[in-house]
Design an enzyme around this catalytic site. Structure first.
Site, PDB file in Angstrom:
ATOM      1  N   ASP A 126       0.818  -1.264  -0.016  1.00  0.00           N
ATOM      2  CA  ASP A 126       0.052   0.082  -0.111  1.00  0.00           C
ATOM      3  C   ASP A 126       0.697   1.250   0.092  1.00  0.00           C
ATOM      4  O   ASP A 126       2.292   1.059  -0.019  1.00  0.00           O
ATOM      5  CB  ASP A 126      -0.940  -0.175   1.384  1.00  0.00           C
ATOM      6  CG  ASP A 126      -2.160   0.494   0.929  1.00  0.00           C
ATOM      7  OD1 ASP A 126      -2.358   1.259   0.075  1.00  0.00           O
ATOM      8  OD2 ASP A 126      -3.260  -0.076   1.631  1.00  0.00           O
ATOM      9  N   ASP A 183      -9.955   3.675  -3.341  1.00  0.00           N
ATOM     10  CA  ASP A 183     -10.669   2.298  -2.802  1.00  0.00           C
ATOM     11  C   ASP A 183     -12.086   2.070  -3.455  1.00  0.00           C
ATOM     12  O   ASP A 183     -12.810   3.126  -3.793  1.00  0.00           O
ATOM     13  CB  ASP A 183     -10.768   2.318  -1.465  1.00  0.00           C
ATOM     14  CG  ASP A 183      -9.552   1.960  -0.725  1.00  0.00           C
ATOM     15  OD1 ASP A 183      -8.580   2.116  -1.505  1.00  0.00           O
ATOM     16  OD2 ASP A 183      -9.350   1.981   0.627  1.00  0.00           O
TER      17      ASP A 183
END
Ligand code: GLA
Length: 376
Positions: A126, A183
């Site tokens: 990430d 997201d």
């Protein structure tokens, strides 16, 4: 390691977020096998964020939270491997993971070695808490190198949400897949925005390195925390359209629902062999978008497959019913070719032969996908 087709698996984040533990992961591995997902091609069980302690140990190593994972990660890996599946974990290029756990900035090589020791086969990486003065490309290259030299094949799933137009360079730093957007939310509008933003960039996706437009929300309905208060719960048509789009794009298929309890509709959808074969076509070509050539509100995609067949997807992304039109001449079969297109609906198995044109009325958010053969 070479990735020939888009990775397929399950990831804990969408539904469970921080509520993860050994029992959930082992049960999800069981479900992968017992419910037929493994046989349909799904391979990776991935534990996302929130698996570790807040501090590294005295040797600078990451430590699994013993309350969540009492037997450690090697135990989880061994169990997953015993089911014929592969094991994925999560870290981050910044100082902390997105949920505030220790992350791999400045620890790339020791963390890769730790993951290799535990039997990890996949690392999602990430981009939260990334130092302002550091270079993102370098950070992804460093972890890529750490994984490539750790002595174990570990798929590198980069996740910088498309920062710096990462579709243009993530392959160059060694990623096997890369998240290209922010997201996804369990809402049709989120899914639509993500897919439409990336369709033009799928020319940079294919064997070796795939564009990852995020985990599937299929089957989540009102479960999990990915829901936005003001957006309606997704319907079966919404999920059908998401899965069909991900398949037409040859995007990674990472299930994000609770696969222990998927309803029949979503189970059938997620294991649809025809759609999966389109997703896993060895060429993984970007679909040809001919929406502008037809006078309809539908998204019209035509995908050239490696066996001289084709796939056709007509998607109604609008909030009201629409009639999708299809003319073979728009996809390189002009009238004078003499071709007739034999089209098989991948959902119903129904066949239709098309010579001049074809029309289909699609309810809001619904789609049709056909496998297509030309005959003369
Ligand atoms: C980021 C990622 C998500 C998930 C969370 C975990 O938001 O994009 O997919 O991994 O972090 O905290």
């Amino acid at each position: 390691m070479h990735i020939k087709t888009a990775p397929m698996g399950w990831n804990s984040w969408n539904t469970f977020m921080s509520e993860i533990n050994e029992k959930l992961i082992l049960e999800s591995a069981d479900a992968m096998v017992e419910k037929g997902y493994r046989d349909a091609g799904y391979e990776y069980i991935v534990i996302d964020d929130c698996w570790s302690m807040k501090e590294r140990d005295e040797n600078g190593r990451l430590v699994p939270n013993p309350e969540k994972f009492p037997h450690g990660m090697k135990y989880v890996a061994d169990y997953i491997h015993s089911k014929g599946l592969k094991f994925g974990m999560y870290s981050c290029a910044g100082i902390l993971t997105c949920a505030g756990y220790p992350s791999s900035y400045g620890h790339e090589f020791i963390d890769a070695a730790t993951f290799a020791e535990w039997g990890v086969d996949f690392l999602k990486y990430d981009f939260c808490y990334f130092p302002k003065n550091a270079d993102g490309k370098q950070a992804y290259l460093t972890m890529s190198n750490a994984l490539r030299t750790c002595g174990r094949d570990i798929l590198f799933s980069a996740c910088n949400w498309g920062c710096g137009e990462s579709w243009n360079w993530m392959a160059s730093v060694g990623a096997h897949m890369y998240r290209s957007t922010g997201d996804i939310y369990n809402a049709f509008e989120s899914m639509k925005k993500i897919a439409l933003s990336q369709i033009p960039h799928f020319n940079c996706s294919g064997p070796g390195c795939f564009n990852d437009i995020d985990m599937l929300t299929v089957g989540m309905y009102d479960k999990g925390a990915l829901h936005r208060g003001d957006s309606p719960v997704q319907t079966d048509a919404d999920y059908k359209t998401q899965f069909a789009l991900w398949c037409m794009l040859s995007a990674p298929l990472m299930m994000g629902g609770d696969i222990r309890n998927t309803n029949d509709f979503c189970h059938e959808l997620l294991t649809n062999r025809e759609l999966i074969s389109i997703n896993q076509d060895p060429d993984a070509r970007q679909p040809y978008d001919f929406s502008d050539l037809v006078d309809s509100r539908a998204l019209c995609l035509f995908k050239v497959l490696s066996n001289n067949e084709f796939a056709l997807g007509l998607f109604n992304l609008a909030d009201k019913e629409a009639t999708a039109k299809f003319f073979p001449t728009c996809v390189g079969f002009p009238n004078y070719s003499g071709a007739k297109l034999l089209m098989k609906d991948v959902f119903t198995g129904e066949e239709v032969t098309v010579k001049d044109y074809f029309m289909k009325t699609l309810p809001s958010h619904d789609c049709v996908v056909y496998k297509v053969k030309a005959v003369f």
